[in-house]
Scaffold this motif. Sequence first.
Motif, PDB file in Angstrom:
ATOM      1  N   VAL A 116       0.832  -1.204   0.000  1.00  0.00           N
ATOM      2  CA  VAL A 116       0.000   0.000   0.000  1.00  0.00           C
ATOM      3  C   VAL A 116       0.866   1.252   0.000  1.00  0.00           C
ATOM      4  O   VAL A 116       0.615   2.204  -0.755  1.00  0.00           O
ATOM      5  N   GLU A 117       1.908   1.269   0.858  1.00  0.00           N
ATOM      6  CA  GLU A 117       2.802   2.424   0.902  1.00  0.00           C
ATOM      7  C   GLU A 117       3.469   2.659  -0.451  1.00  0.00           C
ATOM      8  O   GLU A 117       3.577   3.800  -0.922  1.00  0.00           O
TER       9      GLU A 117
ATOM     10  N   SER B 146       5.044  10.582   3.333  1.00  0.00           N
ATOM     11  CA  SER B 146       4.305   9.333   3.548  1.00  0.00           C
ATOM     12  C   SER B 146       5.258   8.182   3.851  1.00  0.00           C
ATOM     13  O   SER B 146       4.958   7.315   4.687  1.00  0.00           O
ATOM     14  N   MET B 147       6.424   8.168   3.193  1.00  0.00           N
ATOM     15  CA  MET B 147       7.418   7.130   3.477  1.00  0.00           C
ATOM     16  C   MET B 147       7.983   7.290   4.890  1.00  0.00           C
ATOM     17  O   MET B 147       8.086   6.330   5.658  1.00  0.00           O
ATOM     18  N   LEU B 148       8.354   8.532   5.222  1.00  0.00           N
ATOM     19  CA  LEU B 148       8.861   8.795   6.566  1.00  0.00           C
ATOM     20  C   LEU B 148       7.799   8.485   7.615  1.00  0.00           C
ATOM     21  O   LEU B 148       8.089   7.894   8.666  1.00  0.00           O
ATOM     22  N   GLY B 149       6.561   8.865   7.321  1.00  0.00           N
ATOM     23  CA  GLY B 149       5.465   8.603   8.251  1.00  0.00           C
ATOM     24  C   GLY B 149       5.231   7.118   8.471  1.00  0.00           C
ATOM     25  O   GLY B 149       4.905   6.697   9.583  1.00  0.00           O
TER      26      GLY B 149
ATOM     27  N   ILE C 203      -1.452   5.848   8.734  1.00  0.00           N
ATOM     28  CA  ILE C 203      -2.464   5.189   9.568  1.00  0.00           C
ATOM     29  C   ILE C 203      -3.321   4.254   8.718  1.00  0.00           C
ATOM     30  O   ILE C 203      -3.660   3.132   9.124  1.00  0.00           O
ATOM     31  N   VAL C 204      -3.645   4.698   7.505  1.00  0.00           N
ATOM     32  CA  VAL C 204      -4.429   3.863   6.590  1.00  0.00           C
ATOM     33  C   VAL C 204      -3.621   2.646   6.156  1.00  0.00           C
ATOM     34  O   VAL C 204      -4.072   1.505   6.260  1.00  0.00           O
ATOM     35  N   SER C 205      -2.413   2.882   5.662  1.00  0.00           N
ATOM     36  CA  SER C 205      -1.624   1.787   5.096  1.00  0.00           C
ATOM     37  C   SER C 205      -1.154   0.794   6.151  1.00  0.00           C
ATOM     38  O   SER C 205      -0.896  -0.372   5.842  1.00  0.00           O
ATOM     39  N   ASN C 206      -1.033   1.244   7.410  1.00  0.00           N
ATOM     40  CA  ASN C 206      -0.558   0.356   8.472  1.00  0.00           C
ATOM     41  C   ASN C 206      -1.670  -0.204   9.345  1.00  0.00           C
ATOM     42  O   ASN C 206      -1.389  -0.843  10.367  1.00  0.00           O
ATOM     43  N   ALA C 207      -2.922   0.032   8.954  1.00  0.00           N
ATOM     44  CA  ALA C 207      -4.043  -0.387   9.807  1.00  0.00           C
ATOM     45  C   ALA C 207      -4.030  -1.890  10.062  1.00  0.00           C
ATOM     46  O   ALA C 207      -4.167  -2.350  11.212  1.00  0.00           O
TER      47      ALA C 207
ATOM     48  N   THR D  56      14.902   0.721   3.349  1.00  0.00           N
ATOM     49  CA  THR D  56      15.951   0.173   2.488  1.00  0.00           C
ATOM     50  C   THR D  56      15.432  -0.415   1.182  1.00  0.00           C
ATOM     51  O   THR D  56      16.225  -0.799   0.323  1.00  0.00           O
ATOM     52  N   PHE D  57      14.105  -0.504   1.044  1.00  0.00           N
ATOM     53  CA  PHE D  57      13.546  -1.029  -0.201  1.00  0.00           C
ATOM     54  C   PHE D  57      12.592  -0.045  -0.865  1.00  0.00           C
ATOM     55  O   PHE D  57      12.801   0.343  -2.016  1.00  0.00           O
ATOM     56  N   ALA D  58      11.544   0.378  -0.143  1.00  0.00           N
ATOM     57  CA  ALA D  58      10.509   1.216  -0.760  1.00  0.00           C
ATOM     58  C   ALA D  58      11.040   2.591  -1.166  1.00  0.00           C
ATOM     59  O   ALA D  58      10.837   3.034  -2.305  1.00  0.00           O
ATOM     60  N   ILE D  59      11.729   3.280  -0.244  1.00  0.00           N
ATOM     61  CA  ILE D  59      12.228   4.624  -0.567  1.00  0.00           C
ATOM     62  C   ILE D  59      13.265   4.581  -1.691  1.00  0.00           C
ATOM     63  O   ILE D  59      13.150   5.342  -2.666  1.00  0.00           O
ATOM     64  N   PRO D  60      14.290   3.718  -1.614  1.00  0.00           N
ATOM     65  CA  PRO D  60      15.231   3.639  -2.742  1.00  0.00           C
ATOM     66  C   PRO D  60      14.551   3.255  -4.057  1.00  0.00           C
ATOM     67  O   PRO D  60      14.912   3.773  -5.126  1.00  0.00           O
TER      68      PRO D  60
END
Length: 414
Positions: free
Chosen positions: A116-117, A136-139, A311-315, A346-350
Amino acid sequence: MSSETAPLLPNANGNGSTSPTLVHRVKALIAAEGEPSWGKSYRYFLLESYLNLLLLFIPLSMVAHYSNWDAALRFSFSFIAIIPLAKLLGEATDQMSSKLGQTLAGLLNASFGNAVEIIVGVAALLQNELRIVQTSMLGSILSNLLLVLGCSFLAAGFKFKESNFQVTAAQASSSLMTLACITLVIPAAYHSTMLEANNAANDNSLMRFFSVPDETQDPGLLAISRGTSILLLGVYVAYLAFQLKTHAYLFEAEEQEAETPNMSVVSAGVALLATTVVTAFCADILVASIEETAERYHIPKPFIGLILLPIVSNAAEHVTSVWMAMKGQMELTIGICVGSSIQIATFAIPLLVIVGWIFGHELTLFFANFETITLFASVFLVNTLIQDGKSNYMEGLMLITLYLVIALAFWVAK
C-alpha cells in the motif's frame, strides 16, 4: 494411471488434442493437494471479516472522483476504501505464503509487505507530489517504529508484567534501521552545507532548519540519492539472505501449529493482483485530492503525508502486531514493526527514487532537517528500548508519547 492424473498426451487418433484438458488437470491437482475450491477461496477472502464492508467505499470514491465532488469527500472515501484493501493485500499474501515454503514466502512478504505504501508513493510520484512521497514514506517508518510498536508493548504490558524476545535478531534489525537513518542524514547534511556556502550573506537558520526540496534538485544531491538508493537495495537483498538463509534461526518464533490454508495458491495470486490494481486506483484518487483538501480545510500537507496516510496503510499491520503481542509472540511483533520499517527505508524509498529517475521525477533522499532529526530520535529511542530483549507497558507509553509529540509538531509546522 487414472484419467484424472494422466499426463498430457496426444489421443490415440493422433489429432494432437489433449486428454484430459489442461483445465481438468489443474482441477485434479488442486483436489489432490486438498486446496480449497475457487468458490470457497473467494467466499473466505471477501466475507471472512466485517472490515470488508468498507469495500463499499471503493465505488463511492470513484463516483466522487469522476463527479468532481468536494475534495474532502473524495479524500475521505478513498482514504476509508484503502483500509480494507490493505488488509486484503496482507491476507492474499499470507494465503500464498502458506504453500510456497519459507524462502519464497519470505520474498513474497518482503515484496508485498508494504504494497500500500509503495502504491501510494508511486501514485504521488507520477503526479509529481514529491513532498507527499517523502512524508508518507517517513510517516510509515515512524508509524511502525513508534505507534504500532508502542501500542503492541502497551497492550502486552497490560497482560504480562514483562515480555521477552530474541535480542540478537532485534539488534540486527535495529542496526540496519540505524544505517538507513544515517543514509538520510548525509543528503540533509550535504544540502545544509551547500546552502550555507551559497547563501552565507542571507543565511536564515530557521528557514534552513525547515527547508524542503526545491522543484529542481541540485545535481550533486541527485547523484548522492540515486547512488545511495542502489547501495541500500543491495543491503536489503543481503538482509533478506541473512534473515531467510544464513541466520534464519535468529528470527524463528515459537513453533506454531500449521494452519490449513483457506485459499488455493492460484486464487490467492489472482486476488493479490486484482487487489493491487484496485488499490492503485484508490491511491491515485486519494493523492489527487490531497492538494485541494489541504488548502480548503487548512490541513498541513506534511501532516497528511506523515500522519494520516500511514495510519491507513498500516491499519492491518497495527491490528496484527497488537494481537501477536497480546499472545506473547513478541518476536513476530518486532518482526512486523521493525521489519516493516526496514522494508520502507531500504527497499521502498530507494525503489521510488529509482522509479522517479526512470520517469524523470527528481525524487531524492534529502528530507528537511526537522524530519531527519525526528527520524533519528525515533530510531535512537527504539534501539535503546529493545537492547535488553524485554518490554513492558511503560516502554510502549514512551514510544506512543514521542509519536504524539511528532504529530503535534507537524500539525503546527506549515
